[in-house]
Design a protein around this motif. Structure first.
Motif, PDB file in Angstrom:
ATOM      1  N   ARG A  52     -39.039   5.181   5.650  1.00  0.00           N
ATOM      2  CA  ARG A  52     -39.985   5.261   6.773  1.00  0.00           C
ATOM      3  C   ARG A  52     -40.423   3.870   7.222  1.00  0.00           C
ATOM      4  O   ARG A  52     -40.414   3.566   8.404  1.00  0.00           O
ATOM      5  CB  ARG A  52     -41.189   6.115   6.394  1.00  0.00           C
ATOM      6  N   GLU A  53     -40.779   3.015   6.259  1.00  0.00           N
ATOM      7  CA  GLU A  53     -41.266   1.668   6.602  1.00  0.00           C
ATOM      8  C   GLU A  53     -40.223   0.858   7.361  1.00  0.00           C
ATOM      9  O   GLU A  53     -40.552   0.037   8.200  1.00  0.00           O
ATOM     10  CB  GLU A  53     -41.640   0.908   5.318  1.00  0.00           C
ATOM     11  N   ILE A  81     -38.098   5.720  -2.436  1.00  0.00           N
ATOM     12  CA  ILE A  81     -36.988   5.553  -1.481  1.00  0.00           C
ATOM     13  C   ILE A  81     -37.373   6.109  -0.115  1.00  0.00           C
ATOM     14  O   ILE A  81     -37.058   5.521   0.928  1.00  0.00           O
ATOM     15  CB  ILE A  81     -35.702   6.207  -2.040  1.00  0.00           C
ATOM     16  N   ASP A  82     -38.098   7.228  -0.106  1.00  0.00           N
ATOM     17  CA  ASP A  82     -38.558   7.806   1.166  1.00  0.00           C
ATOM     18  C   ASP A  82     -39.520   6.849   1.883  1.00  0.00           C
ATOM     19  O   ASP A  82     -39.474   6.715   3.104  1.00  0.00           O
ATOM     20  CB  ASP A  82     -39.231   9.161   0.896  1.00  0.00           C
ATOM     21  N   PHE A  92     -31.066   7.360   6.757  1.00  0.00           N
ATOM     22  CA  PHE A  92     -30.157   8.002   5.797  1.00  0.00           C
ATOM     23  C   PHE A  92     -30.746   9.320   5.284  1.00  0.00           C
ATOM     24  O   PHE A  92     -31.961   9.512   5.277  1.00  0.00           O
ATOM     25  CB  PHE A  92     -29.852   7.055   4.625  1.00  0.00           C
ATOM     26  N   ARG A  93     -29.861  10.204   4.849  1.00  0.00           N
ATOM     27  CA  ARG A  93     -30.321  11.426   4.186  1.00  0.00           C
ATOM     28  C   ARG A  93     -30.689  11.101   2.747  1.00  0.00           C
ATOM     29  O   ARG A  93     -30.100  10.191   2.142  1.00  0.00           O
ATOM     30  CB  ARG A  93     -29.220  12.500   4.211  1.00  0.00           C
ATOM     31  N   LEU A  94     -31.639  11.862   2.199  1.00  0.00           N
ATOM     32  CA  LEU A  94     -32.064  11.679   0.813  1.00  0.00           C
ATOM     33  C   LEU A  94     -31.755  12.973   0.067  1.00  0.00           C
ATOM     34  O   LEU A  94     -32.382  14.012   0.317  1.00  0.00           O
ATOM     35  CB  LEU A  94     -33.553  11.319   0.782  1.00  0.00           C
ATOM     36  N   GLU A  95     -30.748  12.891  -0.801  1.00  0.00           N
ATOM     37  CA  GLU A  95     -30.202  14.083  -1.459  1.00  0.00           C
ATOM     38  C   GLU A  95     -30.601  14.113  -2.936  1.00  0.00           C
ATOM     39  O   GLU A  95     -30.710  13.057  -3.576  1.00  0.00           O
ATOM     40  CB  GLU A  95     -28.669  14.054  -1.332  1.00  0.00           C
TER      41      GLU A  95
END
Ligand code: DX5
Ligand code: ZN
Length: 218
Positions: A166-167, A161-162, A172-175
């Motif tokens: 980036r791509e 997901i990260d 969004f925040r990734l919690e």
């Protein structure tokens, strides 16, 4: 990259005095509070409801209410939680309802939105929703109860997901939520997470200021 943010979960607080538990968070200079809502349908447990959030607001809490709806029909309750004082409302991808419309509705109500995945749900299940979310919550335990061990096999999902984030230049925040302490948070940070829910580890920490400082430095 977002700065690391700690979101203590009130689930591990004192349910006979939740206002005091919320105050223990804000008095450390922490801005987020994670609120776990369970309906005994989507998960096999019950917690509290919108009236609890409203009461915390009336008691003076100005914390950012990060509201995690573990509900079989979350779309029926987003308005109630927005009115009760939620700042962010996250909903699970697993139940069958109109996810995109519900995420849009949360924003229309003046809140940030979030989409949540259970451990058994692949990252691909939410890929189409990424352009319209403020937060993605990757569950690092099967939801329902605090105090469960961290699932290290979720790190790969964070990396996927990260990488998409980036791509695609998304913001969004990734919690992460479940079994998070300083050790597991560091692993999640390396895999791309920036927002850390901590229930048991926060409320049981003997030195809460040191615990909060260590998270802020992640
Ligand atoms: C799990 C909840 C979590 C829980 C985490 O069903 O969504 O937010 O409070 O608790 P700990 O940090 O104790 O694993
Ligand atoms: Zn949660």
């Amino acid at each position: 990259m977002h700065a690391a943010l700690l979101a203590p979960s009130l689930l591990a607080g004192d349910h006979a005095n939740l206002a005091a538990s919320a105050h223990a968070v804000s008095s450390l200079g922490i801005s987020w509070l994670h609120l776990d809502l369970m309906d005994a349908r989507f998960v096999p447990n019950l917690t509290f409801g919108p009236e609890t959030l409203a009461a915390l607001r009336r008691a003076g809490s100005t914390l950012f209410f990060d509201t995690h709806l573990m509900l079989a029909e979350p779309h029926r309750y987003v308005e109630a939680f927005a009115k009760a004082g939620s700042n962010l409302i996250s909903v699970h991808i697993e139940p069958d309802y109109d996810h995109a419309a519900t995420l849009a509705r949360i924003r229309a109500l003046g809140c940030q939105n979030g989409i949540v995945l259970n451990p058994g749900t692949p990252a691909a299940a939410i890929e189409h929703l990424l352009p319209q979310v403020d937060l993605v919550l990757v569950m690092t335990v099967q939801p329902g109860f605090g105090g469960q061990p961290f699932r290290r096999d979720m790190l790969e999902k964070l990396r996927i997901i990260d990488t998409w984030r980036r791509e695609r230049s998304l913001n969004f925040r990734l919690e992460v939520d479940g079994g998070i302490d300083l050790v597991t948070a560091r692993e999640c940070r390396t895999a791309g997470a920036d927002t850390f829910v901590a229930g048991t580890s926060f409320f049981r920490a003997p030195d809460k200021p040191a615990f909060a400082a260590a998270f802020a430095a992640l």
